[in-house]
Design an enzyme around this catalytic site. Sequence first.
Site, PDB file in Angstrom:
ATOM      1  N   THR A  22     -33.803  16.898   6.799  1.00 29.98           N
ATOM      2  CA  THR A  22     -33.416  15.969   5.591  1.00 29.98           C
ATOM      3  C   THR A  22     -32.313  16.110   4.728  1.00 29.98           C
ATOM      4  OG1 THR A  22     -35.264  17.269   4.234  1.00 29.98           O
ATOM      5  CG2 THR A  22     -36.033  15.448   5.477  1.00 29.98           C
ATOM      6  N   ASP A  41     -37.789  21.579  13.839  1.00 31.49           N
ATOM      7  CA  ASP A  41     -37.890  20.720  12.562  1.00 31.49           C
ATOM      8  C   ASP A  41     -37.223  21.282  11.348  1.00 31.49           C
ATOM      9  OD1 ASP A  41     -38.505  18.266  11.333  1.00 31.49           O
ATOM     10  OD2 ASP A  41     -40.358  18.246  11.700  1.00 31.49           O
ATOM     11  N   ARG A  82     -42.317   5.043   8.572  1.00 35.50           N
ATOM     12  CA  ARG A  82     -43.809   5.927   8.578  1.00 35.50           C
ATOM     13  C   ARG A  82     -44.410   5.178   7.454  1.00 35.50           C
ATOM     14  NH1 ARG A  82     -42.662  11.522   7.423  1.00 35.50           N
ATOM     15  NH2 ARG A  82     -42.985  11.876   9.575  1.00 35.50           N
ATOM     16  N   LYS A 128     -37.047  10.966  13.007  1.00 36.11           N
ATOM     17  CA  LYS A 128     -36.346  12.191  13.808  1.00 36.11           C
ATOM     18  C   LYS A 128     -37.476  12.919  14.755  1.00 36.11           C
ATOM     19  CE  LYS A 128     -35.826  13.925   9.628  1.00 36.11           C
ATOM     20  NZ  LYS A 128     -36.420  12.824   8.890  1.00 36.11           N
ATOM     21  N   THR A 129     -38.284  13.160  14.282  1.00 36.32           N
ATOM     22  CA  THR A 129     -39.456  13.772  15.283  1.00 36.32           C
ATOM     23  C   THR A 129     -39.793  12.627  16.482  1.00 36.32           C
ATOM     24  OG1 THR A 129     -40.698  14.900  13.499  1.00 36.32           O
ATOM     25  CG2 THR A 129     -41.768  14.712  15.765  1.00 36.32           C
TER      26      THR A 129
HETATM   27  N1  LIG Z   1     -37.431   3.462  15.288  1.00 36.46           N
HETATM   28  C1  LIG Z   1     -38.722   3.454  15.259  1.00 36.46           C
HETATM   29  N2  LIG Z   1     -39.494   2.407  15.827  1.00 36.46           N
HETATM   30  C2  LIG Z   1     -40.913   2.537  15.399  1.00 36.46           C
HETATM   31  N3  LIG Z   1     -41.619   3.181  15.018  1.00 36.46           N
HETATM   32  C3  LIG Z   1     -40.800   4.272  14.520  1.00 36.46           C
HETATM   33  C4  LIG Z   1     -39.504   4.361  14.345  1.00 36.46           C
HETATM   34  N4  LIG Z   1     -39.037   5.475  13.800  1.00 36.46           N
HETATM   35  C5  LIG Z   1     -40.173   5.910  13.296  1.00 36.46           C
HETATM   36  N5  LIG Z   1     -41.335   5.296  13.626  1.00 36.46           N
HETATM   37  C6  LIG Z   1     -42.557   5.485  13.230  1.00 36.46           C
HETATM   38  O1  LIG Z   1     -42.782   6.328  12.125  1.00 36.46           O
HETATM   39  C7  LIG Z   1     -43.382   7.383  12.142  1.00 36.46           C
HETATM   40  C8  LIG Z   1     -42.566   8.648  11.415  1.00 36.46           C
HETATM   41  O2  LIG Z   1     -41.704   8.920  12.282  1.00 36.46           O
HETATM   42  P1  LIG Z   1     -41.145  10.249  12.486  1.00 36.46           P
HETATM   43  O3  LIG Z   1     -40.395  10.781  13.721  1.00 36.46           O
HETATM   44  O4  LIG Z   1     -42.344  11.277  12.461  1.00 36.46           O
HETATM   45  O5  LIG Z   1     -40.343  10.511  11.176  1.00 36.46           O
HETATM   46  P2  LIG Z   1     -39.387  11.851  10.747  1.00 36.46           P
HETATM   47  O6  LIG Z   1     -39.640  13.028  11.651  1.00 36.46           O
HETATM   48  O7  LIG Z   1     -38.060  11.499  10.466  1.00 36.46           O
HETATM   49  O8  LIG Z   1     -40.246  12.436   9.471  1.00 36.46           O
HETATM   50  C9  LIG Z   1     -44.004   7.508  13.548  1.00 36.46           C
HETATM   51  O9  LIG Z   1     -45.196   7.633  13.655  1.00 36.46           O
HETATM   52  C10 LIG Z   1     -43.524   6.608  14.249  1.00 36.46           C
HETATM   53  O10 LIG Z   1     -44.587   5.803  14.750  1.00 36.46           O
HETATM   54 MG   LIG Z   2     -40.485  14.772  11.346  1.00 39.66          MG
END
Ligand SMILES: Nc1ncnc2c1ncn2[C@@H]1O[C@H](COP(=O)(O)OP(=O)(O)O)[C@@H](O)[C@H]1O
Ligand SMILES: [Mg+2]
Length: 343
Positions: free
Chosen positions: A162, A113, A221, A68-69
């Site tokens: 989430t 977020d 992640r 998401k981030t």
């Molecule tokens: N579609 C994707 N392709 C490659 N790497 C990804 C992808 N989605 C997430 N990641 C990796 O996973 C990690 C976590 O993603 P993040 O965007 O922080 O998740 P969320 O915000 O949903 O908790 C990031 O460091 C990124 O490198």
């Molecule tokens: Mg996040």
Amino acid sequence: MGFEREMLSPAAGGDDLQVEAALRPKRLSEFIGQARVREQLSLVLESALRRQRPPDHVLMSGSPGLGKTTLAMIIAAELNAPLRVTSGPALERAGDLAAILSTLTEGEVLFIDEIHRMARPAEEMLYLAMEDFRVDIVVGKGPGATAIPLDVAPFTLVGATTRAGLLPAPLRDRFGFTAHMDFYEVAELEQVLQRSAGLLGVTLPADGALEIARRSRGTPRIANRLLRRVRDFADVRADGVINREIASAALNLYEVDAEGLDRLDRAVLGALLKNFGGGPVGLSTLAVAVGEEPETVEVVAEPFLVRQGLLARTPRGRVATAAAWIHLGMTPPPDVFGAPDFT
Ligand SMILES: Nc1ncnc2c1ncn2[C@@H]1O[C@H](COP(=O)(O)OP(=O)(O)O)[C@@H](O)[C@H]1O
Ligand SMILES: [Mg+2]
């Protein structure tokens, strides 16, 4: 450090955080998997670019670590727009949000977020800002208070949560586009791992990538984190090459099982089976049994257990499926939820 800190917040340690930032895809074309979300989003962005107008507000919902981030940053990058980052818990008072909104520049992307954790007064201010690009700043108290309207530059809100179910309908309705992020397929996680291995300079044969991908809980992640732990193991205990045997031995050491369940997942299932005979049991009772917050059990553990067909959420509470009994090496009782009907 509890499970929540490890998985929900970015408190996994400075090193992990830095690596995570380095591994983030920067453009939509680098973003692996989530094909439908990617296509929908690229249309939204492309048409906004053509019209030279900020796109509709975007809401992203999904489990921790699904990207998401990363997508929020990509949206700003694709629009060539500045990005402002904040989070629901940081917006305690309406004034916190007003301070941000009043300094946005035209076309800026505002990322909130954990948007479901915003305080109520800030939320109400956000409705107006999202719809009319305007806020009312209340000056003074009591009968003498006046609302001074203030224009906000047209911006794009990107919200992440989430727990989409916790968002009040008026807020949810003001997003023009909602992206539901799902757990990743094994093949997609293999691609994530190969990309990360390349960036980290790690040699990752296909059989090693497959083993890690299978055990990453459908979550990029976690895939990236396990890759680093397996790399440590391979460097110290082997010749640095991550083949299937090495990956498997390392993941066993880190208590990640063959289906990718980690300690919290197994604690939840174990309590459900051993303390409550497989359920049904309420979320908060179950959480007490594993010594975690209900939210951690609900947000971090359950979605994956449900998706693996190990746990079901029913109106009467959480119930273990036959597969859960078998996974923990126990015999399912005859009347178990989801048991095959042999009659
Ligand atoms: N579609 C994707 N392709 C490659 N790497 C990804 C992808 N989605 C997430 N990641 C990796 O996973 C990690 C976590 O993603 P993040 O965007 O922080 O998740 P969320 O915000 O949903 O908790 C990031 O460091 C990124 O490198
Ligand atoms: Mg996040």
